[in-house]
Design an enzyme around this catalytic site. Sequence first.
Site, mmCIF file in Angstrom:
data_model
loop_
_atom_site.group_PDB
_atom_site.id
_atom_site.type_symbol
_atom_site.label_atom_id
_atom_site.label_comp_id
_atom_site.label_asym_id
_atom_site.label_seq_id
_atom_site.Cartn_x
_atom_site.Cartn_y
_atom_site.Cartn_z
ATOM 1 N N SER A 253 38.129 30.091 50.049
ATOM 2 C CA SER A 253 38.078 30.625 48.693
ATOM 3 C C SER A 253 37.496 32.025 48.692
ATOM 4 O O SER A 253 36.743 32.409 49.586
ATOM 5 C CB SER A 253 37.196 29.730 47.826
ATOM 6 O OG SER A 253 35.864 29.822 48.271
ATOM 7 N N LYS A 254 37.888 32.758 47.671
ATOM 8 C CA LYS A 254 37.419 34.127 47.510
ATOM 9 C C LYS A 254 35.910 34.208 47.485
ATOM 10 O O LYS A 254 35.326 35.185 47.913
ATOM 11 C CB LYS A 254 37.923 34.663 46.170
ATOM 12 C CG LYS A 254 39.209 35.421 46.265
ATOM 13 C CD LYS A 254 39.465 36.095 44.945
ATOM 14 C CE LYS A 254 40.950 36.128 44.666
ATOM 15 N NZ LYS A 254 41.324 36.564 43.370
ATOM 16 N N ARG A 255 35.300 33.163 46.922
ATOM 17 C CA ARG A 255 33.844 33.217 46.760
ATOM 18 C C ARG A 255 33.132 33.325 48.106
ATOM 19 O O ARG A 255 32.061 33.893 48.200
ATOM 20 C CB ARG A 255 33.346 31.987 46.006
ATOM 21 C CG ARG A 255 32.788 32.342 44.639
ATOM 22 C CD ARG A 255 32.371 31.110 43.888
ATOM 23 N NE ARG A 255 33.462 30.178 43.761
ATOM 24 C CZ ARG A 255 33.363 28.860 43.896
ATOM 25 N NH1 ARG A 255 32.210 28.317 44.197
ATOM 26 N NH2 ARG A 255 34.404 28.091 43.737
ATOM 27 N N GLY A 257 34.474 34.667 50.927
ATOM 28 C CA GLY A 257 34.932 35.754 51.791
ATOM 29 C C GLY A 257 36.259 36.288 51.318
ATOM 30 O O GLY A 257 36.766 35.879 50.293
#
Length: 483
Positions: A253-255, A257
């Site tokens: 997930s973006k959170r 990386g």
Amino acid sequence: MTKVRTRFAPSPTGYLHVGGLRTALYNYLFAKRHNGTFILRIEDTDQSRYVEGAAEQLMESLKWTGLNYDEGPDAGGDYGPYVQSQRTEIYQAHAQKLLDSGHAYHCFCTPEELEKMREEQMAAGKPVKYDGRYRDISPSEVASRKAAGESSVVRLKMPLEGETVFEDLVRGTVRVQNELVDDQVLLKSDGFPTYHLANVVDDHYMEITHVIRGEEWLLSVPKHLQLYKAFGWEPPQMAHLSLLLNADKTKLSKRQGDVAVEDYIGKGFLPEALLNFVATLGWSPEQDREFFTLEEMVERFDISRIGKAGAVFDLTKLNWMNGNYIRQLSEDAMTDFFLPHLSAAGADVSDRKLSAKIIAAVHKNVSRGDEIFHAARIFYKDTLEINDPEALAHLQPDSARVVLEGFLAKAADHDTLTMADFKTIMKGVQQESGIKGQELWKPIRIALTGEISGPELPAVIEVFGKEKACSYVQQTIDRYIDK
Ligand code: GLU
């Protein structure tokens, strides 16, 4: 044998996801391994998710990776158009075929009705699913509702019983109970198809032989197979790739990386390194080595060696790989690669020769393009500043003065200072003073760079030249060593 044809079929969201890159790569490798054709198809039928310029962005990123497609929106081919929004009429005609043959039906549920259905099912503890209330609507009722201006969608009539069984090239035999599968909307009230209809129609007409994609589509396969059956078409073979995971084994997930290839481009990863790394996320070539060119991957690609388990996106490994690829670049290519990063960080790069020397001095200490300026910072300072207490402490013993003065005395005999001169000078200082090891090297390093560690000193001398090197050493004696 039929010619292998694979496709990468992204829905353009504004960036290329690294999971998408892996899907594209495996499709590419599989096609090329079998002397087949690799196709790019843009799946942009969801107008609510339309992003201006997203398809172009995606194609640009894909080009950066070097995964060249044989057919696609800007590559041509005999099976186009390769952009779904340009094929709406084909889907509409096929939805009509399904209506005519009784494999699909009009559904007039309003959003409120669907929401109520959902709430009631949840309250009753039942699985949430479209309840099929319009499955048997008569043609005359359809006509009168349409005449009254009611909007409808077209839904697929899934069998209510039995199971769908299929062979997945990664997962083996997959079985799904048909009663668990929704009567999927195929055509929306705005006349646009959903992914499911467009995907099946296109895979058929583009003569796709192997569908390789993410596992989030595995449970859609029964719907797709039902469509192939209804049209009387042969389905392609399927391979569903496991999820990419964060280090903590949650879904990437973006959170935690970067997930966009564009972010990796911006941070200074090389396409060869990113591809090589992404290839190993789920595919294990023979364990004898770690590094493969794209051609070597093509030679080795074996779909039966793709694992079912989720693959961890290990950034440390990617960094390490990237560093290795960087160090294999020729001096010129390396300079080309790092210059934009130095410039973006504010460095003056007008003197290419000088920049190349700086890069040569520090490239061993970086694994990405965007680390170069930090690694090279000492070269971009105009004045000597020593602030680190540990560095200052190294200058206090008498031996520090002896070393620095010894250096200046010997440097005076040279017109210029080369790397070799520096080595000769330091050897001479050591022999005359008997000072060696840290006591010899730390003072000179600190005098030249202001720091206790950093690039190799001969390389620093090479960049600085005699005048600056001697000036810094003199300043160190004058400003930082107690009289
Ligand atoms: N448009 C779908 C996606 O972006 C493609 C899935 C498929 O390959 O069938 O995930």
